[in-house]
Design a protein around this motif. Structure first.
Motif, PDB file in Angstrom:
ATOM      1  N   GLU A 278       3.229  -0.869   4.687  1.00  0.00           N
ATOM      2  CA  GLU A 278       1.808  -0.635   4.389  1.00  0.00           C
ATOM      3  C   GLU A 278       1.137   0.158   5.505  1.00  0.00           C
ATOM      4  OE1 GLU A 278       3.446  -3.439   4.145  1.00  0.00           O
ATOM      5  OE2 GLU A 278       2.700  -4.737   2.531  1.00  0.00           O
ATOM      6  N   ALA A 279       1.538  -0.100   6.756  1.00  0.00           N
ATOM      7  CA  ALA A 279       0.930   0.584   7.903  1.00  0.00           C
ATOM      8  C   ALA A 279       1.263   2.068   7.944  1.00  0.00           C
ATOM      9  CB  ALA A 279       1.372  -0.089   9.204  1.00  0.00           C
ATOM     10  N   LYS A 280       2.333   2.468   7.269  1.00  0.00           N
ATOM     11  CA  LYS A 280       2.755   3.860   7.301  1.00  0.00           C
ATOM     12  C   LYS A 280       2.350   4.639   6.053  1.00  0.00           C
ATOM     13  CE  LYS A 280       6.898   3.146  10.168  1.00  0.00           C
ATOM     14  NZ  LYS A 280       8.361   3.334  10.228  1.00  0.00           N
ATOM     15  N   SER A 281       1.630   3.997   5.156  1.00  0.00           N
ATOM     16  CA  SER A 281       1.326   4.653   3.890  1.00  0.00           C
ATOM     17  C   SER A 281      -0.153   4.569   3.548  1.00  0.00           C
ATOM     18  CB  SER A 281       2.153   4.003   2.768  1.00  0.00           C
ATOM     19  OG  SER A 281       1.836   2.620   2.642  1.00  0.00           O
ATOM     20  N   GLY A 282      -0.525   5.261   2.475  1.00  0.00           N
ATOM     21  CA  GLY A 282      -1.888   5.193   1.969  1.00  0.00           C
ATOM     22  C   GLY A 282      -2.916   5.639   2.988  1.00  0.00           C
ATOM     23  N   GLU A 283      -4.009   4.899   3.073  1.00  0.00           N
ATOM     24  CA  GLU A 283      -5.108   5.266   3.959  1.00  0.00           C
ATOM     25  C   GLU A 283      -4.759   5.122   5.436  1.00  0.00           C
ATOM     26  OE1 GLU A 283      -8.472   2.647   3.579  1.00  0.00           O
ATOM     27  OE2 GLU A 283      -7.203   0.920   3.144  1.00  0.00           O
ATOM     28  N   PHE A 284      -3.630   4.463   5.741  1.00  0.00           N
ATOM     29  CA  PHE A 284      -3.232   4.264   7.131  1.00  0.00           C
ATOM     30  C   PHE A 284      -2.201   5.295   7.595  1.00  0.00           C
ATOM     31  CE2 PHE A 284      -4.341   0.056   5.383  1.00  0.00           C
ATOM     32  CZ  PHE A 284      -5.439  -0.221   6.174  1.00  0.00           C
TER      33      PHE A 284
END
Length: 321
Positions: A278-284
Motif C-alpha cells: 500500500e505504501a508503494k502504490s496509489g496516492e502514496f
C-alpha cells in the motif's frame, strides 16, 4: 531588576543535568544592546539538573528565573511550554531546550535587529548543526534555504517538524497573543508554533548558523515518545488529527499543503504497520519515489529484517541526514 526585558529566553528542561550548564552559558554569552530574562522550567528532573540550575540562579538572581516542579507535569498531559510562555515579559520569546545550546554570541542581537526592522515578521529562524549528544560531532546541518528567505505557509506545513531547528526560533509574543486550539491540543510544540507564527505574520529564515541541537540524548522526547511501534503509530495518528484541526482553524485555506503533509504521516503509518504494498502504490506512490536511497534501504530492511531495523532505529543518530 529589569521588569521590562525586550526578550524572554525560555528553556524547558527534564533530566538535562549533563547539558543544562552549556545551554545557560550560551544564553549568558549573548552580547546585546537590550535587556533579556532567562526563564527555565524544570519538570521534576531526577538527575543533577535542578542543582545545576539553582547554582546559576544563585549567581544571577535578577536574570535567571527558574520554576522547579516536584511532580512531572508532562506525564500528566500538561503543556509544559506554557509555564514559561505565560510568564514571559519580553516582546519577543527565544526558545532553547535544556539539552541544546547557542553557538553565536550575537544570535539574539541579529534576530531582534531583523524583527525590529521588519514589523510584519512574527518569527525568525536560522541554520543550526545537529550534533552527537556526548561528543558534539557535527552530523548534519538544518538549513532549509541557501539564502535569507521568507518561508511561505505551504513551505512551513510541507517542510514538517524538521524544517527548522527549535532552538533557532524567536517569535513575537505581541503577534502571537492567542495560542490556537490546534497548538494547545498537539502532542508536539515546535512544528505547530511555526505554523501559528506563519498565520500571524511572516516566518523569516536567516541563513546564519548560530546554534546546535543534540541528537541521541538519553531520555529525550524522541526516545520517550517514539520508542515503540505502538507509540509511533499513535504519534502518526496524533499528527493527522493536528492537520485536520489546522485545516478547520484556517477555514481550509491551506488544504492542499495540509493534505500533502498528512499523507506523509499516513505513509509512515503504513510502513510502521508493514503494509509495504500500500505504501508503494496509489496516492502514496509519489512519496515512495521521492525517498532517498538511504530511506528506501531502511524501508526494505524493515520489510525483510525488522529486528535489524529496530536496532538501527535505537542508534538513529548515526543515520541523521
Amino acid at each position: 531588576m529589569n521588569k521590562n526585558p525586550l526578550v524572554s529566553i525560555v528553556c524547558t528542561s527534564y533530566n538535562h543535568g549533563d547539558y543544562i550548564a552549556e545551554a545557560i552559558d550560551s544564553f549568558l554569552m549573548q552580547k546585546t544592546n537590550f535587556d533579556f530574562e532567562i526563564l527555565i522550567y524544570d519538570d521534576a528532573s531526577t538527575d543533577q539538573g535542578p542543582r545545576v540550575i539553582q547554582e546559576y540562579e544563585n549567581r544571577y538572581p535578577d536574570l535567571i528565573k527558574p520554576i522547579y516542579q516536584t511532580e512531572n507535569q508532562y506525564s500528566k498531559g500538561v503543556r509544559v511550554e506554557m509555564f514559561n510562555h505565560n510568564r514571559a515579559n519580553g516582546k519577543y520569546i527565544a526558545v532553547c531546550e535544556g539539552d541544546d545550546y547557542w553557538t553565536d554570541p550575537y544570535k539574539l542581537q541579529k534576530q531582534i535587529d531583523y524583527m525590529e526592522a521588519h514589523p510584519n515578521c512574527s518569527m525568525t529562524v536560522h541554520a543550526a548543526d545537529r550534533v552527537l549528544s556526548d561528543k558534539k560531532k557535527i552530523l548534519s546541518t538544518v538549513r532549509p534555504e541557501k539564502t535569507n528567505a521568507i518561508l511561505s505557509m505551504e513551505r512551513v506545513i510541507e517542510g514538517g517538524g524538521d524544517l527548522v531547528a527549535t532552538n533557532s526560533m524567536v517569535y513575537s509574543k505581541e503577534k502571537i497573543t492567542e495560542l490556537a486550539p490546534f497548538y494547545l491540543n498537539a502532542t508536539v510544540g515546535d512544528y505547530p508554533m511555526v505554523i501559528l507564527a506563519a498565520l500571524h505574520g511572516t516566518v523569516d529564515y536567516l541563513d546564519d548558523n548560530m546554534s546546535a541541537y543534540r541528537v541521541g540524548v538519553k531520555g529525550s522526547w524522541t526516545e520517550r515518545e517514539l520508542a515503540t511501534s505502538m507509540k509511533r503509530i499513535n504519534h502518526y495518528h496524533d499528527m493527522e488529527k493536528m492537520f485536520d484541526e489546522i485545516n478547520e482553524y484556517t477555514n481550509f485555506q491551506y488544504s492542499d499543503a495540509l493534505e500533502k503533509a498528512k499523507r506523509g504521516y499516513q505513509f509512515s503509518l503504513l510502513v510502521e504497520q508493514r503494509k509495504f504494498k500500500e505504501a508503494k502504490s496509489g496516492e502514496f506512490r509519489q512519496i515512495y519515489l521521492e525517498l532517498g536511497i538511504k530511506q528506501r534501504v531502511l524501508m526494505g530492511m524493515k520489510r525483510y529484517f525488522p529486528n535489524v531495523t529496530e536496532s538501527i532505529r535505537k542508534a538513529k543518530w548515526k543515520f541523521v541526514q
